[in-house]
Design an enzyme around this catalytic site. Structure first.
Site, PDB file in Angstrom:
ATOM      1  N   THR A   1       0.843  -1.195   0.000  1.00 37.47           N
ATOM      2  CA  THR A   1       0.000   0.000   0.000  1.00 37.47           C
ATOM      3  C   THR A   1       0.874   1.240   0.000  1.00 37.47           C
ATOM      4  O   THR A   1       1.621   1.487   0.949  1.00 37.47           O
ATOM      5  CB  THR A   1      -0.925   0.004   1.228  1.00 37.47           C
TER       6      THR A   1
ATOM      7  N   PHE B   1     -21.601  -4.204   5.919  1.00 34.91           N
ATOM      8  CA  PHE B   1     -21.077  -3.169   6.803  1.00 34.91           C
ATOM      9  C   PHE B   1     -22.156  -2.184   7.248  1.00 34.91           C
ATOM     10  O   PHE B   1     -21.915  -0.987   7.365  1.00 34.91           O
ATOM     11  CB  PHE B   1     -19.908  -2.428   6.138  1.00 34.91           C
TER      12      PHE B   1
ATOM     13  N   CYS C   1     -10.275   0.217  25.129  1.00 38.30           N
ATOM     14  CA  CYS C   1      -9.835   0.499  26.488  1.00 38.30           C
ATOM     15  C   CYS C   1      -9.197  -0.736  27.110  1.00 38.30           C
ATOM     16  O   CYS C   1      -9.189  -1.814  26.513  1.00 38.30           O
ATOM     17  CB  CYS C   1     -11.004   0.942  27.367  1.00 38.30           C
TER      18      CYS C   1
END
Length: 903
Positions: A124, A260, A271
């Site tokens: 990429t 999606f 977290c």
């Protein structure tokens, strides 16, 4: 037609590509600098976990699929793929250093090629990077020009981990960026002919820059779709609409599609659990705390101004990074616990960004995408800012157990030489007594602490010239200032291993005796006894050494020293023992001495049979002590292993550290006395073969441990996050380094996009609408209430219900707007009042919604707390019952002037 293909790089993309091209009938050579990966591929074993890959490797390895660490296959290749990873830098840009190096190696190999070779960039890269960065490197290394003996094309990949083989074999498109190079297109046609013929896969022939942009556009559009459904999901939630039912309906529209459309946490929310530890610095004070403890201390905006956390920069260097926010939120979902070699672990939410070492540098991967055998970076250094010395006077001044008049200071000089000065300064003090108190001080050679503090500045007294004690008669003197030198820290190590404090209340009234005792083996640890006793003697601390049948003990009584040990955080015995926070500020040599005292006290040197190994073990019933020692060892570049065990008769588990490998043990040889050190050195010298460490490795400036096991467990709990400026990383439990939590707000997403070179105009428009909403709320109030001089209630201060987080709260611009109008603002929130009061102290805060509404001329609803929906009669107490509802949480009712924000 069978093509000769070389694939440079054997990560997820490269390994899948090589195996799938072999399955298409081509002869493939996988090239990788990692000998272990090459060996696995040649053995038909996959270096990565990917469904469908193992059968391909088993079928073709050794025949049409081979692996090598050299580029000898490149000159004979028809096509060479570059599949080197391009990880993101801290500013969002990509790092093509490894890719550029691979391109140079390919170019050097192409110097020996006789025919045209197509080099394909499958990594990429941003548009233009191939032309500006890679082609010049290949040309220089090969001595030829692109377009002549070799060509370069861009062929982006669209493979997802977990479905990479299927994505390759059944692609929705094949994108070929060739800038019209017919020879390149001919090779691609032969390469992908089975896919195109069997699956009728669409082929997009375009330019190299366009092909590179397709990759980014594809991912950006997908991200926008995910963000949009999340935004719609949030709106549905506000209106108690089933967002999944809505998504199912709109997904049936062919123009939208069903993929999606499952709304969720989107970009944020990652977290760690409350028990994960971090090393934080508050000003100059350093503390090893759990994330839960960090939140309790600093979980409000006014408390993080000078807060930093130990973090790692992009070069593997460790520093304290500024903490921008500490937050807590409820979490329902899977928790991932990563167990590594050396028995280290960390527990995070499934979407927490982990730092994973790949191709010699750290990359960010979501917790759910981390695989066994991935390598995680660990702590191997610690910035120092030495304490220098400890002032026992200040310690006792702050201790409520000590009255200043009952703490005494003994000078190293004759007080009679300063008697007149003392009288001048203490004249008022002396008048409080019915006898000459100053004369008593001079004759007895002491000053009580209250008198000392009165004369200290006037007489320019140096605290280092005083000893401190708390009882008269036969007493123990302790230096008023203790130097935090190597001897001090070694003594603290001895105390943590072998010491305890006993309190004797018998016969001492309100001032019980505090006795410090350190116990050693009666025959084998005489040098350690001499070391401790000698240190105390040099300090002038009277101590007694006595030998019994089972131990040799060093004892001394001092309330002042015992209080200092407690204040330092060492604990009073084995169960409460803990490495002092101050130790994490010290330079390496002092940390080494602290560990020296610890290992001499309770450490054990083991000599396993049939090897040249020497192993250092340390055990304790105190988990806090072991965790602290682990941090200290990591800070010296030592990677210990950790385990726990519990016998049937014990009430608590024991915790153990182990240091192994010759290199690591040799670093710690200086801890031991000459005889033990000589035995260890003889053991190392007895065998020619050195056993390399198996649990950790060091490469490119990073120390790493392998992921051994990953456990997932559903949980309903509270999780915590830190946001760290700059490095966006922090060191947590067992020295493991993780990325900080992804930003949750749209502004942070936009900043991330800009750093990557993308101008997020659509998101800017969304933010523009969002920023207008508080003003619309105020405008609606203006239609009914002249706020100047009137009491106006704000209901809800947190950015959403269920949290005390006020970052991004819409209540802030509402409060500011009301204050600008001259209103008397009264506010209520079930959780966020303290946090908002720190930023807006001139607002009146009340304990419930009814109190906020009482006497108010208007009320603005900002957060959708359930209790607001239950309000009814409380509105009758308003001076003017005007409610502007920003969350559609208040029900319309008779006698209430009600305005909805958008309904």
């Amino acid at each position: 037609m069978t093509l000769d293909v070389s694939v440079v790089g054997s990560g997820y993309v490269g390994t899948t590509l090589a195996a799938c091209l072999a399955d298409l009938g081509h002869d493939v050579t996988a090239i990788d600098i990692d000998e272990e990966i090459v060996a696995q591929l040649n053995a038909g074993e996959s270096p990565i976990h990917e469904p469908g890959l193992d059968p391909l490797l088993t079928a073709y390895s050794g025949t049409s699929l081979r692996a090598n660490t050299t580029y000898e296959s490149v000159p004979e290749a028809d096509v060479v793929f570059l599949t080197i990873q391009t990880p993101a830098r801290e500013d969002g840009s990509i790092d093509i250093g490894p890719l550029r190096a691979a391109a140079e190696d390919v170019g050097a190999a192409l110097a020996d090629a006789d025919d045209y070779t197509l080099v394909v960039v499958k990594s990429t890269v941003t548009p233009g990077m191939t032309e500006e960065e890679l082609i010049p490197v290949i040309e220089d290394a090969s001595g030829t020009e692109e377009g002549g003996d070799f060509g370069v094309a861009v062929n982006p990949e669209f493979q997802s981990q977990g479905s990479a083989v299927d994505d390759f074999m059944s692609p929705d498109k094949i994108v070929l960026g060739t800038d019209g190079d017919d020879r390149a297109l001919d090779i691609f046609a032969e390469l992908y002919e089975p896919l195109v013929a069997e699956w009728e896969t669409p082929v997009v022939e375009t330019g190299r820059r366009e092909a590179a942009m397709v990759k980014y556009a594809n991912n950006t559009f997908l991200a926008a779709k995910v963000s949009l459904i999340n935004e719609l999901g949030n709106i549905c939630k506000e209106y108690e609409v089933d967002s999944y039912a809505v998504a199912d309906a709109i997904g049936r529209d062919d123009r939208i599609g069903a993929k999606f459309l499952r709304s969720g946490v989107g970009w944020g929310g990652s977290c760690l659990t409350a028990d994960q530890q971090v090393l934080i610095r508050d000003g100059r004070e350093t503390h090893l705390l759990t994330l839960g403890e960090v939140f309790d201390r600093y979980g409000h905006p006014d408390r993080v101004d000078d807060l930093s956390v130990l973090s790692m920069d992009g070069n593997g260097e460790f520093e304290f990074g500024s903490v921008e926010a500490v937050t807590r939120r409820p979490y329902d979902g899977d928790l991932y616990t990563f167990e590594t070699r050396m028995t280290k672990s960390v527990t995070v939410t499934d979407d927490h960004p982990m730092l994973v070492m790949r191709d010699g540098s750290p990359e960010v991967a979501l917790a759910r995408d981390v695989e066994p055998d991935d390598r995680l970076p660990v702590l191997d250094d610690l910035p120092s800012d030495s304490v220098g010395a400890f002032d026992l006077i200040e310690v006792l001044r702050a201790d409520a157990r000590f009255e200043p008049s009952e703490v005494y200071l003994n000078p190293s000089f004759d007080l009679s030489d300063r008697e007149q000065e003392l009288r001048a300064v203490l004249s008022s003090y002396n008048e409080e007594f019915d006898y000459d108190k100053v004369r008593d001080f001079v004759r007895s050679g002491y000053l009580p602490l209250d008198a000392f503090l009165l004369v200290e500045d006037e007489l320019a007294l140096d605290r280092r010239e005083f000893s401190i004690y708390t009882s008269t008669g036969s007493t123990t003197y302790v230096p008023a200032v203790l130097e935090a030198d190597a001897d001090f820290w070694r003594f603290i190590g001895y105390y943590l291993s072998e010491g305890h404090i006993n309190t004797d209340d018998s016969g001492h009234g309100s001032r019980p005796r505090r006795r410090i005792t350190l116990s050693f083996h009666p025959e084998e640890e005489g040098e350690y006894v001499d070391d401790v006793s000698g240190y105390l003697d040099r300090l002038g601390v009277r101590n007694r050494v006595s030998t019994r049948e089972t131990s040799t003990e060093i004892r001394f009584s001092s309330r002042a020293f015992a209080a200092f040990i407690e204040w330092l955080g060492c604990g009073t015995g084995s169960y409460s023992a803990s490495v002092p926070d101050a130790a994490f500020r010290e330079p390496p040599e002092h940390r080494f001495e602290l560990l020296t005292g610890l290992f001499r006290g309770d450490g054990h040197v083991a000599y396993p049979s049939h090897s040249n190994a020497v192993v250092l073990d340390y055990g304790s019933v105190s988990e806090e002590l072991i965790q602290g020692m682990s941090f200290l060892l990591h800070s010296l570049g030592i990677v210990p292993s950790y385990k726990t065990s519990q016998s049937e008769k014990s009430t608590a588990p024991a915790h153990f550290l182990r240091v192994s490998s010759k290199r690591q043990v040799e670093q710690l040889l200086g801890m031991f006395l000459p005889d033990e050190r000589a035995q260890m050195e003889d053991r190392f010298a007895a065998y020619e073969r050195t056993i390399a460490p198996t649990g950790h490795s060091r490469s490119e400036g990073y120390t790493m441990v392998k992921v051994r096991d990953i456990e997932t467990e559903p949980a309903s709990t509270e999780v915590y996050s830190l946001e760290v400026e700059g490095n966006h990383t922090f060191v947590t439990t067992d020295g493991l380094v993780v990325h900080n939590c992804f930003p949750k707000d749209t502004a942070a997403i936009m900043a991330t996009a800009r750093q990557a070179g993308y101008d997020p105009e659509l998101l800017e428009a969304v933010v523009g609408v969002n920023e207008k909403q508080p003003q619309r709320l105020l405008d609606l109030l203006d239609e009914h209430v002249a706020a100047d001089g009137r009491r106006v209630a704000v209901l809800g201060l947190a950015f959403k219900s269920g949290t005390d987080d006020i970052r991004g709260s819409r209540a802030k611009p509402v409060i500011e707007g009301l204050q600008a109008r001259g209103a008397e603002v009264v506010a209520y929130d079930p959780l966020a009042t303290d946090a908002m009061a720190a930023e807006y102290p001139d607002v009146e805060y009340v304990d419930d919604a009814a109190a906020a509404l009482d006497g108010a001329h208007g009320a603005l609803v900002v957060t959708d707390w359930d209790e607001f929906a239950a309000l009814d009669e409380a509105f009758d107490a308003m001076a003017d019952p005007v409610v502007v509802d920003g969350r559609r949480v208040i029900a319309r009712r008779e006698g209430l002037t009600y305005e909805g924000l958008t309904w």
